[in-house]
Each structure stands twice: as structure tokens, then as C-alpha cells.
Motif scaffolding. Structure first.
Motif, PDB file in Angstrom:
ATOM      1  N   TRP A   1      -3.990  -0.720  10.212  1.00  0.00           N
ATOM      2  CA  TRP A   1      -3.041  -1.161   9.193  1.00  0.00           C
ATOM      3  C   TRP A   1      -2.220   0.002   8.657  1.00  0.00           C
ATOM      4  O   TRP A   1      -0.999  -0.103   8.520  1.00  0.00           O
ATOM      5  CB  TRP A   1      -3.786  -1.857   8.046  1.00  0.00           C
ATOM      6  CG  TRP A   1      -4.640  -2.957   8.550  1.00  0.00           C
ATOM      7  CD1 TRP A   1      -6.008  -2.978   8.630  1.00  0.00           C
ATOM      8  CD2 TRP A   1      -4.199  -4.194   9.116  1.00  0.00           C
ATOM      9  NE1 TRP A   1      -6.435  -4.158   9.202  1.00  0.00           N
ATOM     10  CE2 TRP A   1      -5.342  -4.923   9.513  1.00  0.00           C
ATOM     11  CE3 TRP A   1      -2.942  -4.761   9.323  1.00  0.00           C
ATOM     12  CZ2 TRP A   1      -5.257  -6.172  10.091  1.00  0.00           C
ATOM     13  CZ3 TRP A   1      -2.868  -6.012   9.903  1.00  0.00           C
ATOM     14  CH2 TRP A   1      -4.009  -6.707  10.279  1.00  0.00           C
ATOM     15  N   GLN A   2      -2.876   1.107   8.340  1.00  0.00           N
ATOM     16  CA  GLN A   2      -2.163   2.239   7.762  1.00  0.00           C
ATOM     17  C   GLN A   2      -1.296   2.984   8.776  1.00  0.00           C
ATOM     18  O   GLN A   2      -0.383   3.712   8.390  1.00  0.00           O
ATOM     19  CB  GLN A   2      -3.142   3.189   7.073  1.00  0.00           C
ATOM     20  CG  GLN A   2      -3.596   2.682   5.724  1.00  0.00           C
ATOM     21  CD  GLN A   2      -2.430   2.516   4.766  1.00  0.00           C
ATOM     22  OE1 GLN A   2      -1.719   3.474   4.464  1.00  0.00           O
ATOM     23  NE2 GLN A   2      -2.215   1.297   4.285  1.00  0.00           N
ATOM     24  N   LEU A   3      -1.562   2.792  10.066  1.00  0.00           N
ATOM     25  CA  LEU A   3      -0.722   3.414  11.095  1.00  0.00           C
ATOM     26  C   LEU A   3       0.304   2.429  11.653  1.00  0.00           C
ATOM     27  O   LEU A   3       0.885   2.660  12.706  1.00  0.00           O
ATOM     28  CB  LEU A   3      -1.601   3.996  12.210  1.00  0.00           C
ATOM     29  CG  LEU A   3      -2.507   5.145  11.758  1.00  0.00           C
ATOM     30  CD1 LEU A   3      -3.395   5.622  12.898  1.00  0.00           C
ATOM     31  CD2 LEU A   3      -1.693   6.306  11.173  1.00  0.00           C
ATOM     32  N   ASP A   4       0.532   1.354  10.936  1.00  0.00           N
ATOM     33  CA  ASP A   4       1.560   0.372  11.291  1.00  0.00           C
ATOM     34  C   ASP A   4       2.636   0.432  10.214  1.00  0.00           C
ATOM     35  O   ASP A   4       2.393   0.091   9.058  1.00  0.00           O
ATOM     36  CB  ASP A   4       0.956  -1.035  11.373  1.00  0.00           C
ATOM     37  CG  ASP A   4       1.918  -2.065  11.941  1.00  0.00           C
ATOM     38  OD1 ASP A   4       3.152  -1.920  11.734  1.00  0.00           O
ATOM     39  OD2 ASP A   4       1.440  -3.012  12.587  1.00  0.00           O
ATOM     40  N   ASN A   5       3.819   0.880  10.590  1.00  0.00           N
ATOM     41  CA  ASN A   5       4.916   1.047   9.630  1.00  0.00           C
ATOM     42  C   ASN A   5       5.378  -0.264   9.003  1.00  0.00           C
ATOM     43  O   ASN A   5       6.078  -0.257   8.002  1.00  0.00           O
ATOM     44  CB  ASN A   5       6.108   1.733  10.289  1.00  0.00           C
ATOM     45  CG  ASN A   5       6.733   0.860  11.356  1.00  0.00           C
ATOM     46  OD1 ASN A   5       6.114   0.618  12.394  1.00  0.00           O
ATOM     47  ND2 ASN A   5       7.938   0.388  11.135  1.00  0.00           N
ATOM     48  N   ARG A   6       4.932  -1.374   9.548  1.00  0.00           N
ATOM     49  CA  ARG A   6       5.324  -2.674   8.999  1.00  0.00           C
ATOM     50  C   ARG A   6       4.377  -3.138   7.891  1.00  0.00           C
ATOM     51  O   ARG A   6       4.655  -4.126   7.220  1.00  0.00           O
ATOM     52  CB  ARG A   6       5.364  -3.732  10.111  1.00  0.00           C
ATOM     53  CG  ARG A   6       6.314  -3.366  11.260  1.00  0.00           C
ATOM     54  CD  ARG A   6       6.106  -4.258  12.455  1.00  0.00           C
ATOM     55  NE  ARG A   6       4.709  -4.155  12.901  1.00  0.00           N
ATOM     56  CZ  ARG A   6       4.119  -5.034  13.708  1.00  0.00           C
ATOM     57  NH1 ARG A   6       4.784  -6.059  14.186  1.00  0.00           N
ATOM     58  NH2 ARG A   6       2.848  -4.879  14.055  1.00  0.00           N
ATOM     59  N   HIS A   7       3.256  -2.418   7.722  1.00  0.00           N
ATOM     60  CA  HIS A   7       2.264  -2.811   6.710  1.00  0.00           C
ATOM     61  C   HIS A   7       2.839  -2.613   5.317  1.00  0.00           C
ATOM     62  O   HIS A   7       3.369  -1.554   4.993  1.00  0.00           O
ATOM     63  CB  HIS A   7       0.986  -1.978   6.874  1.00  0.00           C
ATOM     64  CG  HIS A   7      -0.109  -2.394   5.955  1.00  0.00           C
ATOM     65  ND1 HIS A   7      -0.318  -1.784   4.743  1.00  0.00           N
ATOM     66  CD2 HIS A   7      -1.041  -3.365   6.056  1.00  0.00           C
ATOM     67  CE1 HIS A   7      -1.346  -2.356   4.142  1.00  0.00           C
ATOM     68  NE2 HIS A   7      -1.806  -3.325   4.913  1.00  0.00           N
ATOM     69  N   ARG A   8       2.759  -3.640   4.507  1.00  0.00           N
ATOM     70  CA  ARG A   8       3.272  -3.608   3.140  1.00  0.00           C
ATOM     71  C   ARG A   8       2.124  -3.788   2.188  1.00  0.00           C
ATOM     72  O   ARG A   8       1.172  -4.483   2.530  1.00  0.00           O
ATOM     73  CB  ARG A   8       4.316  -4.714   2.898  1.00  0.00           C
ATOM     74  CG  ARG A   8       5.430  -4.825   3.884  1.00  0.00           C
ATOM     75  CD  ARG A   8       6.307  -3.729   4.316  1.00  0.00           C
ATOM     76  NE  ARG A   8       7.054  -2.826   3.525  1.00  0.00           N
ATOM     77  CZ  ARG A   8       7.009  -1.496   3.683  1.00  0.00           C
ATOM     78  NH1 ARG A   8       6.173  -0.919   4.491  1.00  0.00           N
ATOM     79  NH2 ARG A   8       7.797  -0.713   3.041  1.00  0.00           N
ATOM     80  N   PRO A   9       2.081  -3.171   1.048  1.00  0.00           N
ATOM     81  CA  PRO A   9       3.227  -2.570   0.388  1.00  0.00           C
ATOM     82  C   PRO A   9       3.540  -1.149   0.838  1.00  0.00           C
ATOM     83  O   PRO A   9       4.625  -0.646   0.574  1.00  0.00           O
ATOM     84  CB  PRO A   9       2.831  -2.587  -1.092  1.00  0.00           C
ATOM     85  CG  PRO A   9       1.340  -2.465  -1.073  1.00  0.00           C
ATOM     86  CD  PRO A   9       0.906  -3.227   0.156  1.00  0.00           C
ATOM     87  N   CYS A  10       2.627  -0.466   1.534  1.00  0.00           N
ATOM     88  CA  CYS A  10       2.922   0.893   1.987  1.00  0.00           C
ATOM     89  C   CYS A  10       2.001   1.239   3.150  1.00  0.00           C
ATOM     90  O   CYS A  10       1.036   0.534   3.421  1.00  0.00           O
ATOM     91  CB  CYS A  10       2.781   1.909   0.854  1.00  0.00           C
ATOM     92  SG  CYS A  10       1.167   1.905   0.058  1.00  0.00           S
TER      93      CYS A  10
END
Length: 180
Positions: free
Chosen positions: A155-164
């Protein structure tokens, strides 16, 4: 609520995998294999892969080499995060990290607690940043690797994950080096 924003294009990152072990080889590195498969499955690139003995100086040498390589965005190690005399991966990390990401280890142990209970206290999983490269040290079991990747890193290495996410911060990791 956390989510993937499908309107944003995916950005693949280059990830290096280091297995720390006195006994694993390329033929039996199940944790490294699990991690490499997950990296590819998520659409990222496996930039490098190696196995190194439980020797803090040798681990540090590999980390420094990969941190200096502009083709590597993230380094993930598996193994050597326990509390026995040969477990020295966090010590090697301590010598190269510029900033720790305390929340990574805390979150990993919280998630791990749900699966293995109080045994998770034996993990010294750690995350941080050095030279504009993210570094994460995971325990050596395939289960721990799967938990860390599936529940945190994917999740954290996916630039599409929101909110950050960590990917969108990559251009700013070395802004302290720019001159005014």
C-alpha cells in the motif's frame, strides 16, 4: 479511509531484496522468493537480489552500495531482525539510516501480534531512509515477509494509495541537500 485512487496512473518503483542468513541459498530462500514474487505481482521492478551472511559489516556494505545506486528506490531485507547473537540487521541499518520510520516497526508488530501474539516482541523490524532510498528490515520467516508486504508495503509503495503514500514523497527525500 484508506483507498486506491484508480484515476491516478501507477508508478512502478525499483526494489532490491537482501536475504540475511547463514543458511539460506538461492535454492532455499523461501522468504526472498515470496518477497520477489510479491514485488513483481504488484507491478514493481526487482532491481537487485542478494543473500548475505549474518555479519553486520557485510550487510552494511550491501546497503551502502544499493543506497548509492540511483536505479534502486527501495531496499527490503529479510532476516536477522531477531534478538539472538547472530541477528545484526538492525545494527547495520542503524549505521546507514539518516531517518528512521518508527511507525513501520510499530505497525508491523501490531499486525503481527494479531497472528502470533506476544512472540512478535522478538522482532526488531525497522524502516527508514538513507540517501533518498527507503529501507525496510523484515523478519526472515515467509509469514512475516507476507504480512509486511501484504498489509503495509504494497500500500505504501503504491502512489495511488490515499490519503498518502511513500512514493509521492520520493522526490523530496533529499531536499535537505539542495542549496538555497
Amino acid at each position: 479511509m484508506a483507498r486506491i485512487d484508480e484515476s491516478r496512473p501507477f508508478i512502478a518503483v525499483n526494489i532490491a531484496v537482501l536475504t540475511v542468513s547463514d543458511t539460506r541459498t538461492s535454492a532455499n530462500d523461501t522468504s526472498g522468493d515470496a518477497l520477489a514474487a510479491r514485488i513483481a505481482g504488484a507491478g514493481h521492478r526487482l532491481a537487485a537480489r542478494a543473500i548475505e551472511r549474518d555479519d553486520s559489516a557485510l550487510i552494511e556494505e550491501v546497503l551502502k552500495s544499493w543506497i548509492a545506486d540511483p536505479a534502486i528506490d527501495v531496499v527490503i531485507t529479510t532476516g536477522g531482525t531477531g534478538i539472538t547473537g547472530r541477528d545484526v540487521t538492525p545494527e547495520a541499518f542503524d549505521r546507514v539510516l539518516e531517518k528512521k520510520i518508527e511507525g513501520f516497526g510499530e505497525l508491523f508488530r501490531m499486525l503481527s501480534y494479531q497472528k502470533i501474539g506476544t512472540s512478535t516482541m522478538q522482532s526488531r523490524a525497522i524502516g527508514g531512509v538513507a540517501g533518498g532510498t527507503y529501507l525496510f528490515a523484515l523478519p526472515g520467516s515467509p509469514g512475516a515477509v507476507k504480512d509486511a508486504w501484504d498489509d503495509i508495503l504494497v500500500w505504501q509503495l503504491d502512489n495511488r494509495h490515499r490519503p498518502c503514500n511513500l512514493v509521492e514523497l520520493m522526490p523530496r527525500l533529499q531536499e535537505h541537500l539542495t542549496t538555497a
